[in-house]
Design a protein around this motif. Structure first.
Motif, PDB file in Angstrom:
ATOM      1  N   GLY A   1       1.516  12.308  -0.845  1.00 32.43           N
ATOM      2  CA  GLY A   1       1.607  10.894  -0.550  1.00 32.43           C
ATOM      3  C   GLY A   1       2.189  10.620   0.821  1.00 32.43           C
ATOM      4  O   GLY A   1       1.716   9.729   1.547  1.00 32.43           O
ATOM      5  N   GLU A   2       3.210  11.382   1.197  1.00 25.95           N
ATOM      6  CA  GLU A   2       3.808  11.188   2.522  1.00 25.95           C
ATOM      7  C   GLU A   2       2.816  11.523   3.633  1.00 25.95           C
ATOM      8  O   GLU A   2       2.822  10.881   4.692  1.00 25.95           O
TER       9      GLU A   2
ATOM     10  N   PRO B   1       3.116  11.156  -5.593  1.00 24.89           N
ATOM     11  CA  PRO B   1       4.493  11.454  -5.186  1.00 24.89           C
ATOM     12  C   PRO B   1       4.577  12.762  -4.416  1.00 24.89           C
ATOM     13  O   PRO B   1       3.741  13.651  -4.583  1.00 24.89           O
TER      14      PRO B   1
ATOM     15  N   SER C   1       0.826  -1.204   0.000  1.00 24.31           N
ATOM     16  CA  SER C   1       0.000   0.000   0.000  1.00 24.31           C
ATOM     17  C   SER C   1       0.863   1.258   0.000  1.00 24.31           C
ATOM     18  O   SER C   1       0.572   2.223  -0.723  1.00 24.31           O
TER      19      SER C   1
ATOM     20  N   ARG D   1       2.735   6.040  -2.796  1.00 20.68           N
ATOM     21  CA  ARG D   1       3.835   6.922  -3.221  1.00 20.68           C
ATOM     22  C   ARG D   1       3.907   7.034  -4.741  1.00 20.68           C
ATOM     23  O   ARG D   1       4.279   8.083  -5.271  1.00 20.68           O
ATOM     24  N   ARG D   2       3.567   5.968  -5.435  1.00 22.31           N
ATOM     25  CA  ARG D   2       3.557   6.028  -6.904  1.00 22.31           C
ATOM     26  C   ARG D   2       2.379   6.876  -7.400  1.00 22.31           C
ATOM     27  O   ARG D   2       2.505   7.616  -8.383  1.00 22.31           O
ATOM     28  N   SER D   3       1.231   6.746  -6.739  1.00 19.69           N
ATOM     29  CA  SER D   3       0.036   7.477  -7.169  1.00 19.69           C
ATOM     30  C   SER D   3       0.093   8.950  -6.794  1.00 19.69           C
ATOM     31  O   SER D   3      -0.415   9.808  -7.528  1.00 19.69           O
TER      32      SER D   3
ATOM     33  N   TYR E   1       3.848   1.584  -1.174  1.00 23.78           N
ATOM     34  CA  TYR E   1       4.446   1.717  -2.508  1.00 23.78           C
ATOM     35  C   TYR E   1       3.435   2.304  -3.499  1.00 23.78           C
ATOM     36  O   TYR E   1       3.748   3.226  -4.258  1.00 23.78           O
ATOM     37  N   VAL E   2       2.222   1.778  -3.492  1.00 26.92           N
ATOM     38  CA  VAL E   2       1.185   2.249  -4.422  1.00 26.92           C
ATOM     39  C   VAL E   2       0.837   3.709  -4.156  1.00 26.92           C
ATOM     40  O   VAL E   2       0.683   4.511  -5.086  1.00 26.92           O
TER      41      VAL E   2
END
Length: 234
Positions: free
Chosen positions: A140-141, A136, A127, A132-134, A129-130
């Protein structure tokens, strides 16, 4: 006239921290409670009554009336809270939550929930990873800052699937904005949701997916402030 407060409701497995970039830009006073089973309430049982109680308690702490905004699970919870506590929800901004919780959608999320429970730590890593990709960068953080709780997904799916958000919208008398990314798979039934609203608008954000509304926190903050001002003015 004092600014109407804004209460923001987070999505599945994340926490109220996801709204930090938006809240930092709001003119209106705001809060973003953690729902049961998430963030600071991780481990608590999740159901929609308890989730709506958490939102209502937050509204009460801000004076008893607020604009409620939510994304994904937060949108479904916002709709349910508006139906249960219409006098407290002055207006509703429901984002990424205009798919009926039934059929293939629920089946897919039930499967994801079973996999998450089987290995919650791995599900949390995937989750993160997804997300942060979706999303950035800081947006996301912020979603990850309050921790992840993938083990709550089965309870969330069961709770949302037990509700009829279209009927809930039909029973709510207040102003509603439905907001979707153009590429969001949760917009499948947006026209039915819009027809159910007594005073609703549908806004589509070009090029954005399910989390895309969070990619421009400045624009979202301006929109929420304007929505709060509109419902406060009556």
């Amino acid at each position: 006239m004092a600014d109407l407060p804004v209460v923001l409701v987070h999505g599945t497995r994340v926490s109220g921290s996801m709204w930090s970039p938006v809240r930092s830009l709001l003119r209106s006073p705001s809060a973003a409670p953690d729902l049961p089973g998430h963030g600071s309430r991780r481990g608590q049982p999740f159901d929609l009554d308890a989730a709506c109680d958490a939102v209502a308690e937050c509204i009460a702490g801000l004076g008893g009336r607020a604009l409620v905004g939510g994304l994904s699970l937060g949108g479904y919870v916002g709709i349910a809270t508006a139906a249960r506590h219409p006098s407290m929800v002055a207006g509703l901004v429901a984002m990424g939550c205009t798919a009926r919780p039934a059929g293939a959608l629920v089946h897919a999320y039930r499967l994801a929930g079973r996999l998450a429970v089987a290995n919650a730590a791995r599900a949390d890593r995937v989750s993160a990873y997804v997300i942060r990709r979706s999303l950035p960068g800081s947006a996301g953080e912020a979603m990850l800052a309050g921790g992840l709780s993938c083990e709550v997904v089965p309870s969330v799916v069961a709770a949302v699937a037990s509700e009829d958000p279209v009927a809930s919208l039909a029973g709510y008398p207040g102003r509603v904005w439905l907001v979707n990314g153009a590429r969001d798979h949760f917009r499948a039934d947006e026209r039915a949701f819009l027809r159910a609203c007594r005073n609703g608008s549908l806004i589509t954000i070009s090029g954005r997916g399910h989390l895309g509304v969070l990619a421009a926190p400045d624009r979202l903050a301006v929109f929420l402030d304007r929505a709060a001002a509109e419902v406060a003015a009556g």
